[in-house]
Design a protein around this motif. Structure first.
Motif, PDB file in Angstrom:
ATOM      1  N   SER A  34      -1.075  13.958  12.837  1.00 46.41           N
ATOM      2  CA  SER A  34      -0.383  12.745  13.286  1.00 46.41           C
ATOM      3  C   SER A  34       0.058  12.879  14.737  1.00 46.41           C
ATOM      4  O   SER A  34      -0.107  11.953  15.537  1.00 46.41           O
TER       5      SER A  34
ATOM      6  N   LEU B  20       0.919  12.758   2.805  1.00 43.90           N
ATOM      7  CA  LEU B  20       0.022  11.594   2.762  1.00 43.90           C
ATOM      8  C   LEU B  20       0.611  10.395   3.503  1.00 43.90           C
ATOM      9  O   LEU B  20      -0.072   9.744   4.295  1.00 43.90           O
ATOM     10  N   MET B  21       1.879  10.116   3.235  1.00 41.93           N
ATOM     11  CA  MET B  21       2.497   8.911   3.797  1.00 41.93           C
ATOM     12  C   MET B  21       2.656   9.002   5.320  1.00 41.93           C
ATOM     13  O   MET B  21       2.522   7.994   6.012  1.00 41.93           O
TER      14      MET B  21
ATOM     15  N   SER C  64      -0.905  17.806   8.185  1.00 44.94           N
ATOM     16  CA  SER C  64      -0.878  16.340   8.316  1.00 44.94           C
ATOM     17  C   SER C  64       0.042  15.914   9.451  1.00 44.94           C
ATOM     18  O   SER C  64      -0.264  14.958  10.178  1.00 44.94           O
TER      19      SER C  64
ATOM     20  N   GLU D  89      -1.583   3.451  10.643  1.00 45.68           N
ATOM     21  CA  GLU D  89      -1.292   2.020  10.542  1.00 45.68           C
ATOM     22  C   GLU D  89      -0.281   1.540  11.574  1.00 45.68           C
ATOM     23  O   GLU D  89       0.128   0.391  11.545  1.00 45.68           O
TER      24      GLU D  89
ATOM     25  N   ILE E 177       0.444   3.988  -2.923  1.00 44.42           N
ATOM     26  CA  ILE E 177       0.150   5.388  -2.581  1.00 44.42           C
ATOM     27  C   ILE E 177       1.282   6.299  -3.052  1.00 44.42           C
ATOM     28  O   ILE E 177       1.029   7.380  -3.596  1.00 44.42           O
TER      29      ILE E 177
ATOM     30  N   THR F 200       0.830  -1.208   0.000  1.00 47.67           N
ATOM     31  CA  THR F 200       0.000   0.000   0.000  1.00 47.67           C
ATOM     32  C   THR F 200       0.863   1.256   0.000  1.00 47.67           C
ATOM     33  O   THR F 200       0.502   2.247  -0.635  1.00 47.67           O
ATOM     34  N   ASN F 201       2.020   1.216   0.688  1.00 46.46           N
ATOM     35  CA  ASN F 201       2.939   2.361   0.638  1.00 46.46           C
ATOM     36  C   ASN F 201       3.423   2.604  -0.785  1.00 46.46           C
ATOM     37  O   ASN F 201       3.483   3.742  -1.240  1.00 46.46           O
TER      38      ASN F 201
ATOM     39  N   LYS G  81      -0.683   8.230   6.840  1.00 46.82           N
ATOM     40  CA  LYS G  81      -0.972   6.803   6.636  1.00 46.82           C
ATOM     41  C   LYS G  81      -0.184   5.947   7.627  1.00 46.82           C
ATOM     42  O   LYS G  81      -0.737   5.038   8.249  1.00 46.82           O
ATOM     43  N   SER G  82       1.103   6.238   7.790  1.00 51.89           N
ATOM     44  CA  SER G  82       1.902   5.425   8.702  1.00 51.89           C
ATOM     45  C   SER G  82       1.458   5.609  10.155  1.00 51.89           C
ATOM     46  O   SER G  82       1.516   4.663  10.943  1.00 51.89           O
TER      47      SER G  82
END
Length: 190
Positions: free
Chosen positions: A44, A126-127, A40, A134, A11, A7-8, A130-131
């Motif tokens: 986080s 974005l990453m 972002s 997850e 994306i 998925t990384n 996402k991390s």
């Protein structure tokens, strides 16, 4: 697609294609990219803070014993016995994740501030989020998954090249024989 590496990759590749179409030379667009990246990272950080509050509220004082393997490049290093609580372990793992977030921000400051790269602002915005979503602490305390399998404490770490070459176990050992041997050897207790 449950594999985070895949998925990384998907994306990242998708974000690169989108980033190519964004007019990053335009100062207004660049300002919005900077705001989006900072937002972002703040989101986080807020998620990790919320997870920390949930961990402290649960106050799980269940004893957790495991043996950290010896450092692979240090011949004098010995396996280390760690005795902690679930609460302290989860707080430490969340702290590691937050430090990783700060290292990413510092690296982005270097890439964007010094080297003047703008595309990574969009992709890492974005990453990073996402991390965060997850991460193991988020899976346990935000998404409410059970601490079993890959989420069993202590968390397993992905083995690198050196670990695969040496054949030594990756990550903490939790079997009773290893713990007993470390206790006899006078391993460190936290």
């Amino acid at each position: 697609m449950n594999n985070p590496a895949i998925t990384n990759l998907v994306i990242s590749l998708g974000a690169m294609q989108v980033a190519r179409r964004i007019p990053m030379e335009d100062p207004t667009v660049l300002t919005y990219l900077r705001i989006g990246y900072v937002a972002s990272q703040v989101i986080s950080l807020a998620i990790y803070y919320f997870i920390t509050l949930k961990i402290r509220k649960r106050n799980d004082l269940t004893v957790l014993k495991y043996v950290n393997p010896a450092a692979p490049m240090n011949p004098d290093a010995k396996p280390e016995l760690v005795t902690t609580t679930v609460k302290d372990y989860d707080l430490a793992e969340t702290g590691k994740a937050m430090r990783s977030l700060f290292v990413g921000v510092a690296f982005m400051c270097f890439l964007h501030g010094y080297l003047k790269y703008t595309q990574p602002l969009f992709i890492q915005g974005l990453m990073g989020l996402k991390s965060t979503l997850e991460s193991n602490p988020a899976k346990l305390h935000l998404w409410g998954k059970k601490a079993e399998g890959d989420l069993a404490r202590p968390f397993k770490t992905a083995g690198g090249l050196m670990e695969s070459l040496t054949g030594k176990p990756v990550g903490p050992q939790t079997d009773a024989a290893t713990i007993k041997a470390a206790e006899k050897a006078g391993g460190k207790t936290e």
